[in-house]
Design a protein around this motif. Structure first.
Motif: not given
Length: 233
Positions: A127-128, A133-135, A139-140, A208-211
């Motif tokens: 989740d972190e 990093n992803a979402l 910022q959003f 979004v970069e896939a984790p």
């Protein structure tokens, strides 16, 4: 004695190699079945007529304003890959707000907002990573969907009857807005209604970069899912 030592050493090495191979094969399965566990079921509507409503009864005039009520949720569904083993992961939040405008047999307006920062899976570490990093929730912090084309059905809904319609609107995720079309299942239960759907997305389309956590990576495509209970505003 020397020959015996070589045999013992070779046996130990072979045992280590077999153990390592077994672990490499078993680890993804253990991760999927014991650590992650079974993913939440796909979103569906539930035909549950209220105590005062008889199944099959045509709904009276539904014109007016409707709001997202308790029992609603939204989130995502993604596939992780660990050494070739697919692991389906679902994240959910009940922090969903929104409103709908109905005019006769038409849904003329709809807007939804989801608190992305509160979406949770079974893993705090995952989740972190998704949030920071992803979402980039700092910022959003929210995702939104706004209907851009009215939806009209040919016949009035009946209590307990499921209708399937298509909705076109603008999905905003991580600060990027894209037009999407989604199939919706809707049911009228006499006192309230329910709408459920799943929007396929490609992470890169929303910046979004896939984790990728090294030992496990996330597929580049996933789904935004939601199940909404609707009550008169």
């Amino acid at each position: 004695m020397q020959k015996r030592t070589k045999i013992i050493t070779a046996s130990i090495v072979a045992g280590v190699l077999v153990l390592g191979a077994t672990t490499a094969i078993a680890a993804p399965i253990v991760y999927r079945d014991l650590i992650v566990g079974e993913a939440d079921s796909a979103t569906t509507v539930t035909a549950a007529p209220s105590a005062t409503a008889e199944a099959g009864t045509e709904a009276s005039d539904l014109t007016g304003e409707w709001t997202v009520a308790d029992g609603s949720f939204a989130g995502y569904r993604v596939d992780e890959v660990l050494n070739g083993t697919d692991v389906t992961v679902t994240g959910r939040t009940s922090d969903v707000t929104g409103g709908f405008t109905v005019d006769g047999l038409s849904l003329t307006a709809a807007s939804l907002e989801v608190d992305v920062a509160s979406i949770a899976t079974d893993s705090g570490n995952r989740d972190e990573y998704f949030r920071s990093n992803a979402l980039r929730v700092d910022q959003f912090p929210t995702a939104t969907f706004v209907l851009t084309e009215p939806i009209t059905v040919d016949t009035a809904p009946v209590v307990g009857g499921v209708q399937t319609v298509q909705a076109t609107g603008e999905l905003t995720l991580a600060g990027v807005t894209r037009t999407v079309t989604v199939d919706l299942d809707a049911v009228w239960n006499g006192g309230d209604g329910q709408v459920a759907g799943s929007i396929p997305i490609t992470f890169a389309d929303f910046g979004v970069e896939a984790p990728n956590l090294g030992f496990v990576s996330v597929e580049p495509d996933g789904f935004v899912e939601f199940s909404l209970v609707l009550a008169r505003a």
